[in-house]
Design a protein around this motif. Structure first.
Motif, PDB file in Angstrom:
ATOM      1  N   MET A 146       0.841  -1.185   0.000  1.00 28.49           N
ATOM      2  CA  MET A 146       0.000   0.000   0.000  1.00 28.49           C
ATOM      3  C   MET A 146       0.881   1.241   0.000  1.00 28.49           C
ATOM      4  O   MET A 146       1.811   1.357   0.797  1.00 28.49           O
ATOM      5  N   GLN A 147       0.579   2.135  -0.899  1.00 26.49           N
ATOM      6  CA  GLN A 147       1.295   3.404  -0.994  1.00 26.49           C
ATOM      7  C   GLN A 147       0.422   4.484  -0.348  1.00 26.49           C
ATOM      8  O   GLN A 147      -0.772   4.596  -0.636  1.00 26.49           O
ATOM      9  N   TYR A 148       1.014   5.280   0.547  1.00 25.64           N
ATOM     10  CA  TYR A 148       0.242   6.279   1.282  1.00 25.64           C
ATOM     11  C   TYR A 148       0.697   7.698   0.952  1.00 25.64           C
ATOM     12  O   TYR A 148       1.892   7.949   0.729  1.00 25.64           O
ATOM     13  N   LYS A 149      -0.264   8.592   0.957  1.00 28.93           N
ATOM     14  CA  LYS A 149       0.019  10.020   0.911  1.00 28.93           C
ATOM     15  C   LYS A 149      -0.613  10.649   2.142  1.00 28.93           C
ATOM     16  O   LYS A 149      -1.803  10.465   2.397  1.00 28.93           O
ATOM     17  N   ASP A 150       0.181  11.360   2.924  1.00 31.22           N
ATOM     18  CA  ASP A 150      -0.284  11.984   4.176  1.00 31.22           C
ATOM     19  C   ASP A 150      -0.851  10.953   5.148  1.00 31.22           C
ATOM     20  O   ASP A 150      -1.896  11.172   5.773  1.00 31.22           O
ATOM     21  N   GLN A 151      -0.155   9.819   5.302  1.00 36.35           N
ATOM     22  CA  GLN A 151      -0.588   8.813   6.277  1.00 36.35           C
ATOM     23  C   GLN A 151      -0.535   9.410   7.683  1.00 36.35           C
ATOM     24  O   GLN A 151       0.425  10.070   8.068  1.00 36.35           O
ATOM     25  N   LEU A 152      -1.587   9.178   8.460  1.00 35.52           N
ATOM     26  CA  LEU A 152      -1.622   9.634   9.847  1.00 35.52           C
ATOM     27  C   LEU A 152      -0.963   8.548  10.691  1.00 35.52           C
ATOM     28  O   LEU A 152      -1.549   7.503  10.952  1.00 35.52           O
ATOM     29  N   ALA A 153       0.274   8.816  11.118  1.00 34.30           N
ATOM     30  CA  ALA A 153       1.073   7.800  11.806  1.00 34.30           C
ATOM     31  C   ALA A 153       1.419   8.244  13.217  1.00 34.30           C
ATOM     32  O   ALA A 153       1.492   9.434  13.524  1.00 34.30           O
ATOM     33  N   LEU A 154       1.645   7.264  14.077  1.00 31.24           N
ATOM     34  CA  LEU A 154       2.052   7.550  15.445  1.00 31.24           C
ATOM     35  C   LEU A 154       3.437   8.186  15.468  1.00 31.24           C
ATOM     36  O   LEU A 154       4.304   7.841  14.668  1.00 31.24           O
ATOM     37  N   THR A 155       3.642   9.093  16.406  1.00 39.15           N
ATOM     38  CA  THR A 155       4.958   9.735  16.558  1.00 39.15           C
ATOM     39  C   THR A 155       5.810   9.054  17.615  1.00 39.15           C
ATOM     40  O   THR A 155       7.013   9.286  17.685  1.00 39.15           O
ATOM     41  N   GLY A 156       5.190   8.254  18.468  1.00 39.93           N
ATOM     42  CA  GLY A 156       5.909   7.642  19.580  1.00 39.93           C
ATOM     43  C   GLY A 156       5.762   8.419  20.872  1.00 39.93           C
ATOM     44  O   GLY A 156       6.169   7.957  21.933  1.00 39.93           O
ATOM     45  N   LYS A 157       5.174   9.616  20.810  1.00 44.27           N
ATOM     46  CA  LYS A 157       4.978  10.446  21.996  1.00 44.27           C
ATOM     47  C   LYS A 157       3.529  10.333  22.473  1.00 44.27           C
ATOM     48  O   LYS A 157       2.655   9.853  21.754  1.00 44.27           O
ATOM     49  N   ILE A 158       3.290  10.799  23.701  1.00 49.48           N
ATOM     50  CA  ILE A 158       1.935  10.888  24.212  1.00 49.48           C
ATOM     51  C   ILE A 158       1.661  12.330  24.618  1.00 49.48           C
ATOM     52  O   ILE A 158       2.587  13.104  24.864  1.00 49.48           O
ATOM     53  N   ASN A 159       0.380  12.698  24.678  1.00 53.09           N
ATOM     54  CA  ASN A 159       0.032  14.060  25.085  1.00 53.09           C
ATOM     55  C   ASN A 159      -0.172  14.130  26.596  1.00 53.09           C
ATOM     56  O   ASN A 159       0.086  13.155  27.314  1.00 53.09           O
ATOM     57  N   ASN A 160      -0.680  15.262  27.083  1.00 48.31           N
ATOM     58  CA  ASN A 160      -0.776  15.459  28.525  1.00 48.31           C
ATOM     59  C   ASN A 160      -1.869  14.641  29.206  1.00 48.31           C
ATOM     60  O   ASN A 160      -1.968  14.643  30.438  1.00 48.31           O
ATOM     61  N   VAL A 161      -2.680  13.933  28.448  1.00 49.02           N
ATOM     62  CA  VAL A 161      -3.665  13.034  29.050  1.00 49.02           C
ATOM     63  C   VAL A 161      -3.333  11.563  28.754  1.00 49.02           C
ATOM     64  O   VAL A 161      -4.148  10.676  28.976  1.00 49.02           O
ATOM     65  N   GLY A 162      -2.145  11.315  28.216  1.00 49.30           N
ATOM     66  CA  GLY A 162      -1.687   9.951  27.998  1.00 49.30           C
ATOM     67  C   GLY A 162      -2.081   9.317  26.686  1.00 49.30           C
ATOM     68  O   GLY A 162      -1.822   8.129  26.474  1.00 49.30           O
ATOM     69  N   ALA A 163      -2.691  10.070  25.782  1.00 50.35           N
ATOM     70  CA  ALA A 163      -3.069   9.526  24.473  1.00 50.35           C
ATOM     71  C   ALA A 163      -1.907   9.659  23.495  1.00 50.35           C
ATOM     72  O   ALA A 163      -1.144  10.633  23.547  1.00 50.35           O
ATOM     73  N   TYR A 164      -1.774   8.687  22.604  1.00 53.64           N
ATOM     74  CA  TYR A 164      -0.703   8.745  21.612  1.00 53.64           C
ATOM     75  C   TYR A 164      -0.948   9.882  20.618  1.00 53.64           C
ATOM     76  O   TYR A 164      -2.078  10.127  20.208  1.00 53.64           O
ATOM     77  N   THR A 165       0.128  10.574  20.261  1.00 54.70           N
ATOM     78  CA  THR A 165       0.024  11.650  19.275  1.00 54.70           C
ATOM     79  C   THR A 165       0.365  11.109  17.888  1.00 54.70           C
ATOM     80  O   THR A 165       1.115  10.146  17.741  1.00 54.70           O
ATOM     81  N   ARG A 166      -0.196  11.745  16.868  1.00 57.46           N
ATOM     82  CA  ARG A 166       0.007  11.319  15.490  1.00 57.46           C
ATOM     83  C   ARG A 166       0.396  12.508  14.627  1.00 57.46           C
ATOM     84  O   ARG A 166       0.160  13.661  14.992  1.00 57.46           O
ATOM     85  N   THR A 167       0.989  12.210  13.486  1.00 62.52           N
ATOM     86  CA  THR A 167       1.368  13.248  12.550  1.00 62.52           C
ATOM     87  C   THR A 167       1.137  12.755  11.132  1.00 62.52           C
ATOM     88  O   THR A 167       1.143  11.537  10.876  1.00 62.52           O
ATOM     89  N   ASN A 168       0.912  13.677  10.195  1.00 61.92           N
ATOM     90  CA  ASN A 168       0.768  13.306   8.787  1.00 61.92           C
ATOM     91  C   ASN A 168       2.148  13.158   8.159  1.00 61.92           C
ATOM     92  O   ASN A 168       2.996  14.036   8.273  1.00 61.92           O
TER      93      ASN A 168
END
Length: 199
Positions: free
Chosen positions: A1-23
């Motif tokens: 599968m080839q992706y454009k602007d895939q929303l992927a995990l960054t490895g970090k969490i935010n201030n409420v403990g949820a994983y952050t993502r980036t395009n």
């Protein structure tokens, strides 16, 4: 599968403990999945599955907070692995039927190493692991109950110490990059008892 602007995990969490993502502008997942089973006899069945994949970001720029000077610093990474994407995932099961209504299962799982962020940094990885379980069940049939299953499951028979998940955070501090890794370890050997009733 080839992706454009895939929303992927960054490895970090935010201030409420949820994983952050980036395009991610360009990335791909390439692989094959295999699955099979064989009934060796009336009392023995073997089954297994295997997924082999290559999960890559074409070009990735990492941004980390600069506590020395303020703002952020950027680091370029060419063709790193996508976070939390192991190259090998496999499972196997051996099923025994020693006598009527009784079943013994030996399910096993293997996961190769994976990275907690999109930099493919060996200092930010989750190690590979193999886990072996044991499950035994006995089925009873009597009125007015259609079926009653008594189940015993022993998890992590070999008492492996492993972490299947975690998160990481890096910053520029004291003239260099400081990385903190946090892991979610799994329990050692443990067991469960269950009673399933079908009316």
């Amino acid at each position: 599968m080839q992706y454009k602007d895939q929303l992927a995990l960054t490895g970090k969490i935010n201030n409420v403990g949820a994983y952050t993502r980036t395009n991610i502008p360009g990335s791909y997942r390439l692989g094959v999945e295999l699955q099979g089973s064989s009934k060796i006899s009336d009392w023995l069945i073997l089954s297994g599955n295997l997924a082999l994949s290559r999960n890559k970001i074409k070009n990735y720029t990492e941004y980390i907070d600069d506590y020395d000077n303020g703002g952020q610093k950027s680091y370029f990474h060419a063709h790193p692995d996508i976070a939390f994407s192991p190259a090998i995932v496999g499972g196997a099961n051996v099923q025994f039927f020693p006598f009527p209504h009784y079943e013994i299962d030996l399910p096993a799982k293997y996961v190769s190493k994976e990275y907690m962020d999109n930099t493919q940094n060996e200092g930010r990885k989750l190690g590979d692991y193999y886990v072996q379980d044991l499950r035994m069940s006995y089925r009873l049939n009597f009125a007015p109950i259609r079926e009653m299953d008594i189940i015993f499951q022993l998890n992590n028979v070999l008492n492996r110490k492993y972490e299947p998940n975690g998160y990481t955070y890096s910053s520029f501090y004291g003239g260099g990059v400081v990385t903190e890794n946090f892991y979610f370890p799994m329990a050692g050997t443990n067991f469960m008892l269950a009673l399933n009733i079908k009316l």
